[in-house]
Each structure stands twice: as C-alpha cells, then as structure tokens.
Design a protein around this motif. Structure first.
Motif, PDB file in Angstrom:
ATOM      1  N   SER A 199      85.505 -21.878  -6.872  1.00 40.10           N
ATOM      2  CA  SER A 199      85.705 -20.952  -6.038  1.00 40.10           C
ATOM      3  C   SER A 199      86.003 -21.430  -4.634  1.00 40.10           C
ATOM      4  O   SER A 199      85.503 -22.609  -4.178  1.00 40.10           O
ATOM      5  N   ILE A 200      86.751 -20.723  -3.797  1.00 37.51           N
ATOM      6  CA  ILE A 200      87.249 -21.120  -2.591  1.00 37.51           C
ATOM      7  C   ILE A 200      86.894 -19.905  -1.608  1.00 37.51           C
ATOM      8  O   ILE A 200      87.602 -18.933  -1.937  1.00 37.51           O
ATOM      9  N   LYS A 201      85.998 -20.080  -0.548  1.00 37.00           N
ATOM     10  CA  LYS A 201      85.648 -19.079   0.387  1.00 37.00           C
ATOM     11  C   LYS A 201      86.205 -19.147   1.516  1.00 37.00           C
ATOM     12  O   LYS A 201      86.296 -20.373   2.088  1.00 37.00           O
ATOM     13  N   GLU A 202      86.922 -18.277   2.110  1.00 39.15           N
ATOM     14  CA  GLU A 202      87.490 -18.208   3.594  1.00 39.15           C
ATOM     15  C   GLU A 202      86.689 -17.602   4.380  1.00 39.15           C
ATOM     16  O   GLU A 202      86.304 -16.527   3.938  1.00 39.15           O
ATOM     17  N   THR A 203      86.287 -18.267   5.663  1.00 37.21           N
ATOM     18  CA  THR A 203      85.753 -17.218   6.578  1.00 37.21           C
ATOM     19  C   THR A 203      86.325 -16.021   6.859  1.00 37.21           C
ATOM     20  O   THR A 203      87.571 -16.139   7.188  1.00 37.21           O
ATOM     21  N   SER A 204      85.672 -14.855   6.680  1.00 39.17           N
ATOM     22  CA  SER A 204      86.279 -13.577   6.973  1.00 39.17           C
ATOM     23  C   SER A 204      85.465 -12.607   7.575  1.00 39.17           C
ATOM     24  O   SER A 204      85.594 -11.238   7.553  1.00 39.17           O
ATOM     25  N   ASP A 205      84.440 -12.971   8.558  1.00 37.61           N
ATOM     26  CA  ASP A 205      83.280 -12.322   9.022  1.00 37.61           C
ATOM     27  C   ASP A 205      84.171 -11.312  10.082  1.00 37.61           C
ATOM     28  O   ASP A 205      84.667 -12.021  11.153  1.00 37.61           O
ATOM     29  N   GLU A 206      83.900 -10.087   9.992  1.00 37.91           N
ATOM     30  CA  GLU A 206      84.646  -9.211  11.122  1.00 37.91           C
ATOM     31  C   GLU A 206      84.136  -9.357  12.475  1.00 37.91           C
ATOM     32  O   GLU A 206      84.781  -9.119  13.406  1.00 37.91           O
ATOM     33  N   GLN A 207      82.783  -9.910  12.722  1.00 41.21           N
ATOM     34  CA  GLN A 207      82.248 -10.116  13.834  1.00 41.21           C
ATOM     35  C   GLN A 207      82.978 -11.338  14.615  1.00 41.21           C
ATOM     36  O   GLN A 207      82.750 -11.630  15.872  1.00 41.21           O
ATOM     37  N   ARG A 208      83.641 -11.923  13.944  1.00 45.50           N
ATOM     38  CA  ARG A 208      84.481 -13.224  14.473  1.00 45.50           C
ATOM     39  C   ARG A 208      85.909 -13.003  14.616  1.00 45.50           C
ATOM     40  O   ARG A 208      86.778 -13.778  14.938  1.00 45.50           O
ATOM     41  N   LYS A 209      86.265 -11.653  14.326  1.00 45.88           N
ATOM     42  CA  LYS A 209      87.682 -11.233  14.571  1.00 45.88           C
ATOM     43  C   LYS A 209      88.149 -10.255  15.492  1.00 45.88           C
ATOM     44  O   LYS A 209      87.316  -9.284  15.835  1.00 45.88           O
ATOM     45  N   ASP A 210      89.114 -10.523  16.106  1.00 42.53           N
ATOM     46  CA  ASP A 210      89.631  -9.229  17.285  1.00 42.53           C
ATOM     47  C   ASP A 210      90.680  -8.909  16.292  1.00 42.53           C
ATOM     48  O   ASP A 210      91.862  -9.014  16.546  1.00 42.53           O
ATOM     49  N   ILE A 211      90.314  -7.480  15.653  1.00 40.06           N
ATOM     50  CA  ILE A 211      91.128  -6.834  14.837  1.00 40.06           C
ATOM     51  C   ILE A 211      92.302  -6.056  15.681  1.00 40.06           C
ATOM     52  O   ILE A 211      91.646  -5.302  16.579  1.00 40.06           O
ATOM     53  N   SER A 244     104.239 -25.900   6.151  1.00 42.82           N
ATOM     54  CA  SER A 244     103.376 -25.492   4.931  1.00 42.82           C
ATOM     55  C   SER A 244     103.009 -24.109   5.386  1.00 42.82           C
ATOM     56  O   SER A 244     103.493 -23.541   6.189  1.00 42.82           O
ATOM     57  N   ILE A 245     102.755 -23.355   4.180  1.00 42.15           N
ATOM     58  CA  ILE A 245     102.513 -21.748   4.079  1.00 42.15           C
ATOM     59  C   ILE A 245     100.938 -21.705   3.631  1.00 42.15           C
ATOM     60  O   ILE A 245     100.623 -22.390   2.654  1.00 42.15           O
ATOM     61  N   ALA A 246     100.416 -20.729   4.350  1.00 41.98           N
ATOM     62  CA  ALA A 246      98.976 -20.360   4.006  1.00 41.98           C
ATOM     63  C   ALA A 246      99.099 -19.084   2.832  1.00 41.98           C
ATOM     64  O   ALA A 246      99.134 -18.099   3.395  1.00 41.98           O
ATOM     65  N   TYR A 247      99.331 -19.527   1.620  1.00 44.60           N
ATOM     66  CA  TYR A 247      99.605 -18.316   0.645  1.00 44.60           C
ATOM     67  C   TYR A 247      98.412 -17.121   0.815  1.00 44.60           C
ATOM     68  O   TYR A 247      98.964 -16.014   0.656  1.00 44.60           O
ATOM     69  N   SER A 248      97.319 -17.688   0.946  1.00 47.44           N
ATOM     70  CA  SER A 248      96.330 -16.474   0.802  1.00 47.44           C
ATOM     71  C   SER A 248      96.434 -15.515   1.887  1.00 47.44           C
ATOM     72  O   SER A 248      96.083 -14.323   1.881  1.00 47.44           O
ATOM     73  N   GLU A 249      97.196 -15.778   3.086  1.00 49.55           N
ATOM     74  CA  GLU A 249      97.507 -14.622   4.261  1.00 49.55           C
ATOM     75  C   GLU A 249      98.491 -13.596   3.465  1.00 49.55           C
ATOM     76  O   GLU A 249      98.409 -12.510   4.226  1.00 49.55           O
ATOM     77  N   PHE A 250      98.963 -13.906   2.502  1.00 45.79           N
ATOM     78  CA  PHE A 250      99.935 -12.866   1.859  1.00 45.79           C
ATOM     79  C   PHE A 250      99.284 -11.939   0.991  1.00 45.79           C
ATOM     80  O   PHE A 250      99.720 -10.910   0.773  1.00 45.79           O
TER      81      PHE A 250
END
Length: 112
Positions: free
Chosen positions: A9-21, A84-90
């Motif tokens: 499993s690969i987990k990417e940081t995705s905490d909304e508190q760390r994002k400027d949406i 390179s491409i970050a495929y998970s961004e898609f």
C-alpha cells in the motif's frame, strides 16, 4: 531513482488542514483530460515489454494549450534529468470525468 518498486500500500499525504484548496476541478482540466494522448511504448534502455502511459513533455504542452499554468503533475527534468509524471495526480480528474459521464448516461436513460 529507477527500477521496480513493490508495496502492499502507498499512502500519500492528503490532510485538508495542510491544503490551500482553490476550487473543484475546472473546465480547463476537463479539456486537458480530453486532450491527453495515451501511448504504448517500450523503454530504450532495458526494454522489458510494452508499457502504457503518457509522454511527460506532451502532457506539459497539452496543459499549457488548455490554459493550465503551474501543472504540478509534470516535473520538468533539469539538464539531462528525465521528465516525469505523477500519475496519481490524474485520479481525481478521472473520477470527475467518470462522474460527469455517469450523470449524462443517467439523464439519457431517464429521458427515454
């Protein structure tokens, strides 16, 4: 780095508190989705079969043509460094486009 990577499993940081949406996915990204050109390829060095993907430079230029600036999914190599491409961004874009298509199919079914 290059090579083969295995993980359960690969987990990417995705905490909304760390994002400027900024917003939801906008029409220019939907345009990019439709402009993407998936390719089949083999690596020039160490060919190990046929792969599927995108060309990083092509995606970068397609994003620019769609009016997208600062597209973080493509990393431009410096000097001899490969792009390179970050495929998970898609994945979020793919989800949005499938949701849109599903809604259109449902509306067509209901209008019959």
């Amino acid at each position: 780095a290059s090579g083969v990577f295995y993980a359960t499993s690969i987990k990417e940081t995705s905490d909304e508190q760390r994002k400027d949406i900024k917003s939801g996915i906008t029409a220019d990204y939907a345009d990019l989705f439709m402009a993407l050109k998936p390719i089949l390829f083999s690596w020039k060095e160490n060919p190990d079969g046929i792969h599927m993907g995108f060309g990083a430079q092509s995606v970068f230029h397609q994003a620019e043509a769609c009016g997208i600036k600062d597209f973080a999914a493509v990393h431009q190599g410096v000097g001899d460094e490969p792009w390179s491409i970050a495929y998970s961004e898609f994945v979020p874009l793919l989800v949005q486009m499938v949701q849109k298509l599903t809604k259109e199919v449902q509306e067509l079914k209901e209008s019959r």
